[in-house]
Design a protein around this motif. Structure first.
Motif, mmCIF file in Angstrom:
data_model
loop_
_atom_site.group_PDB
_atom_site.id
_atom_site.type_symbol
_atom_site.label_atom_id
_atom_site.label_comp_id
_atom_site.label_asym_id
_atom_site.label_seq_id
_atom_site.Cartn_x
_atom_site.Cartn_y
_atom_site.Cartn_z
ATOM 1 N N LEU A 1 0.816 -1.210 0.000
ATOM 2 C CA LEU A 1 0.000 0.000 0.000
ATOM 3 C C LEU A 1 0.851 1.261 0.000
ATOM 4 O O LEU A 1 0.348 2.346 0.266
ATOM 5 C CB LEU A 1 -0.920 -0.012 1.222
ATOM 6 N N PHE A 2 2.140 1.106 -0.303
ATOM 7 C CA PHE A 2 3.061 2.233 -0.285
ATOM 8 C C PHE A 2 3.763 2.375 -1.627
ATOM 9 O O PHE A 2 3.870 1.423 -2.399
ATOM 10 C CB PHE A 2 4.138 2.039 0.800
ATOM 11 N N ILE A 3 4.255 3.567 -1.885
ATOM 12 C CA ILE A 3 5.286 3.791 -2.895
ATOM 13 C C ILE A 3 6.581 3.993 -2.118
ATOM 14 O O ILE A 3 6.691 4.920 -1.306
ATOM 15 C CB ILE A 3 4.975 5.011 -3.772
ATOM 16 N N ILE A 4 7.569 3.114 -2.346
ATOM 17 C CA ILE A 4 8.792 3.118 -1.549
ATOM 18 C C ILE A 4 9.996 3.312 -2.461
ATOM 19 O O ILE A 4 10.085 2.699 -3.529
ATOM 20 C CB ILE A 4 8.948 1.815 -0.739
ATOM 21 N N GLY A 5 10.919 4.147 -2.024
ATOM 22 C CA GLY A 5 12.196 4.322 -2.700
ATOM 23 C C GLY A 5 13.258 3.484 -2.008
ATOM 24 O O GLY A 5 13.683 3.806 -0.897
ATOM 25 N N TRP A 6 13.675 2.395 -2.664
ATOM 26 C CA TRP A 6 14.669 1.486 -2.106
ATOM 27 C C TRP A 6 16.050 1.824 -2.668
ATOM 28 O O TRP A 6 16.241 1.824 -3.887
ATOM 29 C CB TRP A 6 14.342 0.035 -2.447
#
Length: 560
Positions: free
Chosen positions: A198-203
């Protein structure tokens, strides 16, 4: 054709078409006769169906609640009933435009449209706007465009609709999905922004601990975007060890964005900079400073910590692409992690350009920064290895590679001379056709003699042969493949601290298999082993080769 056009709602409105049809009837148009004949046939069929339905109703003893209304009103005698000046069929309703279709069918149609087209659909009429509030449409868009599945149900249970998720989170931040390179001076990096649950994540992708080049990549979250706590998207910084805190994302321009932390105190540790350094060192290198005995390596590690920690996760990112795959490629292009001596493991991008293989740094060091072309391999110049005893002799390997290197230099000088002669002839005053033809003949002869034909080694798959490193060549990995498929002449980029006095030095490119290759740096007497990144990277492939090559040129200009 006219009936199909009206069904799709193409062309003029029904009232305008009715007026135009009446005018054409007065004029006695032949084409109008065809249209009227088609409508008469369709109306007759519908009337037949209605008659059969009415007969069945009469046999049943009573009509439906609308049976009286169906027979009320003046008729034109052709199976149509006139109400308020409009002609309607006594049989099943015949859609005159897209708006006349049943809502459930419109939901199915709108679900097939890309999400970017739906706002324009909502402007057509109130009915379309109302139908576009159906969750089924937006749920399908979230699933097909962003790969969300079971997480949507959790979001809806939490009070956030699929429409809000798409409109307020996924669509506004879709432009930051994919691969990016942070602007951290010579060190660079690799950021992958994905829809994760449910997230937009910058890895941030980190190489394995030196020298375990074949271990999987490590990941560290730098930021995330979600809609858990409110009806709008929330950006949070994930840097540090105190949990998520307030952050911000700004789009600078196309293919570039910036992150900013609004609470940098969350990055500090109670023990001050010493504790931060020890924690960073354990995460970055997997060891303590006391376990690193090489003094030069200690200096490089301390320098990197001081340089990178000053940004506090306030960084600018530029988009990068994975290289396109061509059938003639020696192996599948992509991302690899490789050993670079005291600098540890670094990430490179392997790509193919006709008869050339190139490895570009995504992460770098103070000597050769990120974005530079670390390896340049000529696939037309294969090197045949001698037997194992001769391979152990560094002098024999140097003789083979330097022999090819001198040949390359000699051909480059000849081409430079011919190019200078052609330029001089063009600028000369003689301008005779014979002289020009002579120059062109010399150029063609030199080109034929200087340029070797394409090597068939790029398409064939030769058998593996034994391989061993020469004595005196150092390697971070004592365990390396003992068989290889092919070897080619190439050059590697070396430079002094601060990227001073850069030069390309000859070496040997060794292809072990589809996921590993190596490079022997003859001047440095060192060996680098590269292993493929196996992580799935979505939204990362270049649209075409032109865009990819333009990206490579831009990468070099960022750090030059």
């Amino acid at each position: 054709m006219a009936v199909c056009a009206r069904l799709c709602g193409v062309g003029q409105s029904r009232r305008c078409r009715r007026r135009q049809r009446q005018n054409q009837q007065d004029q006695g148009s032949d084409s109008d006769m065809d249209e009227e004949e088609e409508e008469r046939i369709v109306g007759q069929k519908q009337g037949d169906v209605g008659g059969r339905a009415g007969g069945a109703g009469g046999a049943g003893g009573a009509g439906g609640p609308n049976s009286g209304a169906d027979t009320a009103g003046p008729s034109d005698g052709s199976g149509h009933v006139n109400r308020g000046g409009c002609l309607r069929s006594t049989g099943p309703a015949h859609p005159q435009s897209l708006a006349d279709l049943p809502p459930e069918l419109l939901v199915e149609i709108f679900s097939l449209l890309p999400g970017t087209a739906l706002p324009n659909v909502a402007l057509v009429c109130k009915k379309f706007k109302q139908i576009l509030t159906t969750e089924t449409i937006w749920r399908r868009r979230c699933m097909e465009e962003f790969g969300m599945k079971d997480d949507l149900r959790k979001m809806e249970v939490g009070g956030v609709s699929s429409q809000d998720l798409y409109v307020k989170l996924l669509h506004p931040y879709r432009h930051i999905l994919g691969l990016w390179q942070p602007d951290i001076g010579p060190y660079g990096g690799l950021l992958n922004v994905v829809v994760d649950g449910l997230f937009i994540i910058g890895w941030m992708y980190l190489p394995p601990h030196d020298p375990r080049v074949e271990d999987p990549m490590r990941r560290r979250p730098l930021f995330r975007i979600h809609m858990w706590e409110s009806k709008k998207a929330t950006v949070e910084c994930m840097y540090g060890h105190k949990g998520p805190h307030k952050g911000d994302i700004q789009t600078v321009k196309k293919d570039e964005f910036s992150t900013k932390c609004n609470q940098t105190d969350h990055h500090r540790m109670p023990g001050g900079r010493q504790e931060e350094f020890r924690t960073w060192l354990e995460e970055e290198w997997g060891r303590t400073l006391e376990e690193i005995f090489h003094e030069h390596m200690q200096e490089l590690i301390l320098m990197k910590f001081i340089y990178t920690s000053q940004y506090d996760n306030c960084l600018t990112y530029r988009r990068i692409y994975l290289p396109p795959v061509m059938p003639s490629d020696l192996l599948q292009p992509g991302l690899f992690k490789g050993t670079y001596g005291s600098h540890g493991l670094e990430i490179v991008m392997l790509s193919f350009h006709e008869a050339t293989a190139r490895a570009t740094k995504l992460t770098g060091d103070p000597n050769v920064p990120a974005g530079q072309l670390t390896l340049d391999v000529d696939l037309n110049r294969a090197v045949v290895l001698p037997d194992l005893e001769q391979q152990r002799n560094i002098e024999e390997l140097s003789r083979l590679v330097l022999g090819v290197h001198k040949e390359v230099q000699r051909e480059a000088e000849q081409q430079a001379m011919v190019t200078s002669a052609v330029r001089g002839a063009a600028e000369g005053a003689c301008g005779s056709d014979g002289a020009a033809e002579g120059v062109e003949a010399d150029w063609g002869a030199c080109s034929d003699s200087c340029q070797p034909g394409p090597s068939n080694s790029t398409t064939n798959h030769p058998e593996e042969q034994p391989f061993v490193l020469p004595l005196g060549v150092t390697a971070r990995n004592e365990v390396y493949p003992r068989t290889c498929r092919q070897c080619f002449y190439g050059t590697g980029l070396i430079a002094g601290h601060g990227f001073t006095s850069p030069e390309r030095t000859p070496g040997l490119f060794v292809l072990f298999d589809q996921d590993r290759f190596g490079f022997i740096w003859l001047e440095l007497k060192s060996f680098s082993l590269y292993s493929r990144l196996t992580d799935h990277l979505a939204h990362a492939h270049a649209p075409n080769m032109e865009r990819f090559e333009a990206m490579l040129r831009n990468m070099q200009s960022w750090t030059s």
